[in-house]
Design an enzyme around this catalytic site. Structure first.
Site, PDB file in Angstrom:
ATOM      1  N   HIS A  75       5.094   5.648   5.691  1.00 17.35           N
ATOM      2  CA  HIS A  75       5.053   7.040   6.135  1.00 17.35           C
ATOM      3  C   HIS A  75       5.428   7.033   7.620  1.00 17.35           C
ATOM      4  O   HIS A  75       5.183   6.048   8.316  1.00 17.35           O
ATOM      5  CB  HIS A  75       3.621   7.542   5.941  1.00 17.35           C
ATOM      6  CG  HIS A  75       3.400   8.994   6.215  1.00 17.35           C
ATOM      7  ND1 HIS A  75       3.286   9.499   7.493  1.00 17.35           N
ATOM      8  CD2 HIS A  75       3.236  10.042   5.372  1.00 17.35           C
ATOM      9  CE1 HIS A  75       3.076  10.812   7.415  1.00 17.35           C
ATOM     10  NE2 HIS A  75       3.036  11.167   6.147  1.00 17.35           N
TER      11      HIS A  75
ATOM     12  N   ASP B  35      -2.737   0.958   6.340  1.00 16.05           N
ATOM     13  CA  ASP B  35      -2.814   2.415   6.253  1.00 16.05           C
ATOM     14  C   ASP B  35      -3.299   2.741   4.838  1.00 16.05           C
ATOM     15  O   ASP B  35      -2.551   2.629   3.874  1.00 16.05           O
ATOM     16  CB  ASP B  35      -1.415   2.993   6.525  1.00 16.05           C
ATOM     17  CG  ASP B  35      -1.282   4.457   6.119  1.00 16.05           C
ATOM     18  OD1 ASP B  35      -2.266   5.048   5.625  1.00 16.05           O
ATOM     19  OD2 ASP B  35      -0.179   5.002   6.277  1.00 16.05           O
TER      20      ASP B  35
ATOM     21  N   GLN C 213      -3.438   6.790   1.297  1.00 15.53           N
ATOM     22  CA  GLN C 213      -3.166   7.134  -0.105  1.00 15.53           C
ATOM     23  C   GLN C 213      -3.966   6.265  -1.073  1.00 15.53           C
ATOM     24  O   GLN C 213      -3.877   6.465  -2.289  1.00 15.53           O
ATOM     25  CB  GLN C 213      -1.664   6.972  -0.402  1.00 15.53           C
ATOM     26  CG  GLN C 213      -0.755   7.861   0.410  1.00 15.53           C
ATOM     27  CD  GLN C 213      -0.889   9.337   0.042  1.00 15.53           C
ATOM     28  OE1 GLN C 213      -1.345   9.691  -1.044  1.00 15.53           O
ATOM     29  NE2 GLN C 213      -0.499  10.216   0.958  1.00 15.53           N
TER      30      GLN C 213
ATOM     31  N   LYS D  88      -7.314  13.626   2.363  1.00 11.96           N
ATOM     32  CA  LYS D  88      -6.638  13.201   1.140  1.00 11.96           C
ATOM     33  C   LYS D  88      -7.646  12.676   0.113  1.00 11.96           C
ATOM     34  O   LYS D  88      -7.292  12.373  -1.021  1.00 11.96           O
ATOM     35  CB  LYS D  88      -5.605  12.126   1.455  1.00 11.96           C
ATOM     36  CG  LYS D  88      -4.440  12.664   2.288  1.00 11.96           C
ATOM     37  CD  LYS D  88      -3.315  11.686   2.375  1.00 11.96           C
ATOM     38  CE  LYS D  88      -2.391  11.943   3.548  1.00 11.96           C
ATOM     39  NZ  LYS D  88      -1.493  13.081   3.374  1.00 11.96           N
TER      40      LYS D  88
ATOM     41  N   CYS E 263       7.845  12.832   4.668  1.00 12.21           N
ATOM     42  CA  CYS E 263       7.575  12.073   5.903  1.00 12.21           C
ATOM     43  C   CYS E 263       7.846  10.590   5.695  1.00 12.21           C
ATOM     44  O   CYS E 263       7.142   9.731   6.232  1.00 12.21           O
ATOM     45  CB  CYS E 263       6.145  12.278   6.410  1.00 12.21           C
ATOM     46  SG  CYS E 263       5.807  13.971   6.850  1.00 12.21           S
TER      47      CYS E 263
END
Lengths: 417, 150
Positions: free
Chosen positions: A134, A211, A214, A237, A375
């Site tokens: 991302h 990261d 998600q 999220k 993104c």
């Protein structure tokens, strides 16, 4: 067993219709039709318990934290710190002080880039990211490259949208100072083998940032098992509010890092001659934080913790299989991202119809999908498309909603002949 | 379906499928890029000027049906028009997609452009429709930096 029978078995263990009742927004209509919310990788909806936690804070114990001696402040501080402990348990951190509250994943990555990585970076050093990232896990590192003269290196993808691990090993060099890697791709849903990749980096003494934005809504994350130096994620999220997220870092590293921002709460004492910084995690939490956001995040963690995770993962997997089969059966549809291990993300294109036109037509059917580059422009470039349509699933989506998506796609073909 | 048909009118679908004047112009007097960073719509408008007249106009690029049809219709409307007329059409089109001009009452003036009358009901798509026009305006004003809709 047939797919239908499979879904039926999963339904027994996982009652999606009961889950849906926890999310007030799911009963609303859009364009006069029931909302079909398939944009969960952008942001998820919130259960009533999250909304209640935020409201309760403002209604009954709104006060600033770590300051007052009065009852409200003490209550707010205790609630705030108890969420930190809940998050420690949720992701399996060693200690609560390893959990730093930030605005979200983006701020978390910037924090690590500017406080941890910047001091280690010399001209010609390398920062290794992947081709799936991302923008929030690309641009902070490019900024650091500009500041330090370091170079950005990128792990390539294969045609399925999986990272090429042999290439990865070769890219871990003596100049690599940090690896920054998404756990799950927002654009394609690919689940990266992060544990194995972290171990490979550690064999060369290279620290790793993951990261996890998600990943946390879908997978059980055990930070100690992964052994990442930093694991970063957002609240919104994972069914929590916007504007709150966490950096979970190894205590020894957090301690040696300089502060990210200066201000109140991050200090022990201030004079014009000398200021002494606070201990971790407070050193990284300058100013009044998003207290209400923390309360909401705590409720979201509680919500996710109460879900039978094995049943949920099985359900989401079945739903993705169902969606993949149904959507790829439509003439002229091509799915982008066919990794063997995926979360519920279906990125696709429709022949001769631009994704934005598809998005507009689906919107008229009450269906919310994301259209565009998500993104993640380098991912789009890798697959030679300017944009895709992305349907991303969460724990409240149903096979009936996938059927609605399929009907919507047939309408697209009808309009565009 | 009826409101979708008001957006995706036959003229728009036709110009999307078979865009007119869709070619790069080697001997253009002016060319300018325009893009919409949010959608990724990206076009180049080429102009050949003869005094104050647009002797030729063409475009290349890619994007959604609305943006492509808009660029195509614009090229057919403006070919042979004066600079002043082009500016007048820009205002007409702008007012149309912003919902400030009723296509039914201005049919004669609008001509084919009236097909974009449905766009005003889709606020997310107004930028798609107006991208080519803003790029054209930039080219007429001799801008050299790409035009964006943001």
């Amino acid at each position: 067993m047939s797919l239908e029978a499979h879904l039926e078995t999963t339904r027994v263990a996982y009652d999606v219709h009961r889950v849906r009742k926890d999310f007030p927004i799911l009963s609303r209509k859009v364009q006069g039709k029931p909302l079909v919310y398939l944009d969960n990788a952008a942001t998820s909806q919130k259960p009533a318990s999250v909304l209640k936690a935020i409201r309760e804070y403002y209604e009954s114990y709104n006060a600033n934290i770590h300051r007052g001696v009065h009852a409200l402040s003490i209550q707010a501080t205790e609630a705030y710190e108890s969420v930190r402990r809940r998050i420690q348990e949720f992701v399996g951190a060693r200690e609560a002080r390893e959990v730093v509250f930030v605005r979200g994943t983006t701020e978390g990555i910037n924090l690590v880039a500017q406080t941890f990585a910047r001091r280690r970076m010399r001209e010609g050093d390398e920062i290794l990211i992947s081709g799936l990232e991302h923008h929030s896990n690309i641009v902070p590192w490019q900024i650091l490259c500009e500041q330090s003269g370091a170079k950005l290196r990128v792990i390539p993808l294969n045609d399925a949208g999986e990272l090429m691990l042999d290439e990865y090993e070769a890219l871990l060099t003596q100049r690599t100072r940090i690896v920054a890697l998404g756990h799950v791709s927002n654009a394609l849903g690919t689940i990266n083998p992060v544990k194995q990749m972290i171990a490979a980096a550690h064999r060369k003494d290279i620290p790793v940032l993951i990261d996890g934005a998600q990943a946390v809504p879908h997978l059980r994350v055990d930070i100690q098992d992964l052994d990442a130096e930093f694991y970063v994620f957002s609240g919104h999220k994972m069914f929590g509010p916007t504007g709150i997220g966490c950096v979970v870092g190894k205590a020894a590293l957090l301690e040696e890092m300089p502060p990210y921002q200066g201000g109140g709460d991050m200090i022990k004492s201030v004079s014009f001659e000398k200021t002494v910084y606070n201990d971790i995690p407070y050193k990284f939490e300058a100013g009044t934080p998003n207290i209400a956001g923390v309360m909401g995040l705590g409720a979201a963690v509680e919500y996710l913790t109460a879900v039978d995770h094995l049943a949920l993962e099985a359900y989401e997997h079945e739903l993705l299989e169902y969606a993949t089969q149904a959507v790829s059966a439509i003439d002229g549809v091509r799915i982008i991202g066919t990794a063997a291990k995926k979360t519920g993300v279906l990125s696709f294109i429709v022949n001769d119809v631009h994704p934005h036109d598809v998005g507009t037509i689906l919107d008229r059917e009450g269906i919310a999908v994301r259209t565009g580059h998500h993104c993640a422009q380098p991912v789009m470039q890798r697959f030679g498309v300017p944009a895709t349509i992305r349907a991303s699933l969460a724990l409240y989506n149903t096979s009936g909603e996938i059927d609605a998506l399929v009907r919507g796609l047939h309408k697209v073909k009808e309009v565009f002949g | 379906m009826s409101d979708l048909r008001s957006l995706y009118q036959e003229i728009i679908l036709d110009h999307n499928k078979n865009p007119r004047n869709y070619r790069a112009m080697e001997d253009a007097d002016r060319s300018l890029e325009g893009y919409n960073p949010l959608c990724g719509d990206h076009y180049t408008i080429y102009l050949k000027l003869d005094g104050g007249v647009i002797a030729d106009i063409s475009f290349t690029g890619s994007g959604c049906a609305i943006s492509k049809a808009s660029a195509s219709v614009m090229s057919t409307v403006l070919k042979g028009k004066t600079r002043e007329e082009a500016e007048r059409f820009f205002v007409l089109f702008h007012d149309l997609v912003m919902g400030q001009r009723d296509p039914a009452k201005n049919l004669e003036e609008l001509g084919k452009m009236a097909a974009f009358g449905g766009v005003s009901e889709f606020p997310a798509r107004v930028k798609c429709a107006s991208l080519a026009w803003h790029t054209l305006k930039g080219a007429l004003e001799e801008k050299t930096i790409a035009v964006t809709t943001e």
